[in-house]
Design a protein around this motif. Sequence first.
Motif, PDB file in Angstrom:
ATOM      1  N   UNK A  63       0.834  -1.203   0.000  1.00  0.00           N
ATOM      2  CA  UNK A  63       0.000   0.000   0.000  1.00  0.00           C
ATOM      3  C   UNK A  63       0.874   1.259   0.000  1.00  0.00           C
ATOM      4  N   UNK A  64       1.987   1.230   0.718  1.00  0.00           N
ATOM      5  CA  UNK A  64       2.905   2.371   0.718  1.00  0.00           C
ATOM      6  C   UNK A  64       3.491   2.581  -0.678  1.00  0.00           C
ATOM      7  N   UNK A  65       3.871   1.486  -1.335  1.00  0.00           N
ATOM      8  CA  UNK A  65       4.428   1.591  -2.685  1.00  0.00           C
ATOM      9  C   UNK A  65       3.382   2.122  -3.667  1.00  0.00           C
ATOM     10  N   UNK A  66       2.137   1.653  -3.538  1.00  0.00           N
ATOM     11  CA  UNK A  66       1.068   2.137  -4.420  1.00  0.00           C
ATOM     12  C   UNK A  66       0.784   3.614  -4.205  1.00  0.00           C
ATOM     13  N   UNK A  67       0.782   4.058  -2.945  1.00  0.00           N
ATOM     14  CA  UNK A  67       0.549   5.469  -2.647  1.00  0.00           C
ATOM     15  C   UNK A  67       1.665   6.329  -3.235  1.00  0.00           C
ATOM     16  N   UNK A  68       2.893   5.837  -3.145  1.00  0.00           N
ATOM     17  CA  UNK A  68       4.034   6.572  -3.701  1.00  0.00           C
ATOM     18  C   UNK A  68       3.907   6.681  -5.224  1.00  0.00           C
ATOM     19  N   UNK A  69       3.501   5.589  -5.884  1.00  0.00           N
ATOM     20  CA  UNK A  69       3.335   5.610  -7.343  1.00  0.00           C
ATOM     21  C   UNK A  69       2.196   6.550  -7.752  1.00  0.00           C
ATOM     22  N   UNK A  70       1.093   6.566  -6.994  1.00  0.00           N
ATOM     23  CA  UNK A  70      -0.027   7.470  -7.296  1.00  0.00           C
ATOM     24  C   UNK A  70       0.378   8.932  -7.138  1.00  0.00           C
ATOM     25  N   UNK A  71       1.153   9.198  -6.109  1.00  0.00           N
ATOM     26  CA  UNK A  71       1.620  10.572  -5.870  1.00  0.00           C
ATOM     27  C   UNK A  71       2.531  11.036  -7.007  1.00  0.00           C
ATOM     28  N   UNK A  72       3.375  10.145  -7.487  1.00  0.00           N
ATOM     29  CA  UNK A  72       4.274  10.472  -8.587  1.00  0.00           C
ATOM     30  C   UNK A  72       3.484  10.716  -9.874  1.00  0.00           C
ATOM     31  N   UNK A  73       2.443   9.895 -10.130  1.00  0.00           N
ATOM     32  CA  UNK A  73       1.619  10.064 -11.327  1.00  0.00           C
ATOM     33  C   UNK A  73       0.848  11.384 -11.266  1.00  0.00           C
ATOM     34  N   UNK A  74       0.353  11.757 -10.086  1.00  0.00           N
ATOM     35  CA  UNK A  74      -0.374  13.021  -9.931  1.00  0.00           C
ATOM     36  C   UNK A  74       0.557  14.208 -10.185  1.00  0.00           C
ATOM     37  N   UNK A  75       1.784  14.108  -9.715  1.00  0.00           N
ATOM     38  CA  UNK A  75       2.760  15.178  -9.937  1.00  0.00           C
ATOM     39  C   UNK A  75       3.089  15.298 -11.426  1.00  0.00           C
ATOM     40  N   UNK A  76       3.169  14.154 -12.117  1.00  0.00           N
ATOM     41  CA  UNK A  76       3.437  14.158 -13.561  1.00  0.00           C
ATOM     42  C   UNK A  76       2.293  14.817 -14.325  1.00  0.00           C
ATOM     43  N   UNK A  77       1.061  14.595 -13.887  1.00  0.00           N
ATOM     44  CA  UNK A  77      -0.104  15.149 -14.581  1.00  0.00           C
ATOM     45  C   UNK A  77      -0.228  16.663 -14.411  1.00  0.00           C
ATOM     46  N   UNK A  78       0.489  17.253 -13.463  1.00  0.00           N
ATOM     47  CA  UNK A  78       0.461  18.704 -13.277  1.00  0.00           C
ATOM     48  C   UNK A  78       1.299  19.436 -14.323  1.00  0.00           C
ATOM     49  N   UNK A  79       2.121  18.712 -15.070  1.00  0.00           N
ATOM     50  CA  UNK A  79       2.939  19.354 -16.097  1.00  0.00           C
ATOM     51  C   UNK A  79       2.032  19.957 -17.163  1.00  0.00           C
ATOM     52  N   UNK A  80       2.479  21.032 -17.820  1.00  0.00           N
ATOM     53  CA  UNK A  80       1.610  21.722 -18.779  1.00  0.00           C
ATOM     54  C   UNK A  80       1.190  20.865 -19.967  1.00  0.00           C
TER      55      UNK A  80
END
Length: 112
Positions: free
Chosen positions: A63-80
């Motif tokens: 669950x910790x690994x999945x949360x980390x991957x989701x956080x990284x994907x959300x940060x990637x989606x903030x790019x223009x």
Amino acid sequence: MKYFGVIVFLFFLSWGASAQSSREVNTAQKQGSQYNSTQKIKKVKKKKKNKKDQLIADYQERMKQNAKADKKAAKEMEKPQYSDQSYFGHKKPPKKRPLGKRKFCKECGIVH
């Protein structure tokens, strides 16, 4: 009666000949133990203390690994290129050409 004594004597004589001495028994046991020592010794696996606790710990780690991957994907989606509409399938914003020089874009399917 004479023959009875002779028969008993022969019986005891034959009985003693068929018996084994104690030394022969010990040597046979030693030979058997040599053969047992050459066999492979099975390794004893250690049992886990509590299987449920281990399963819970594994679940929490996933669950910790999945949360980390989701956080990284959300940060990637903030790019223009993902959040700004003008990028629409491009890594860089496309050039806006004059009306006569516009070209069909193979990436997004728009003329610009």
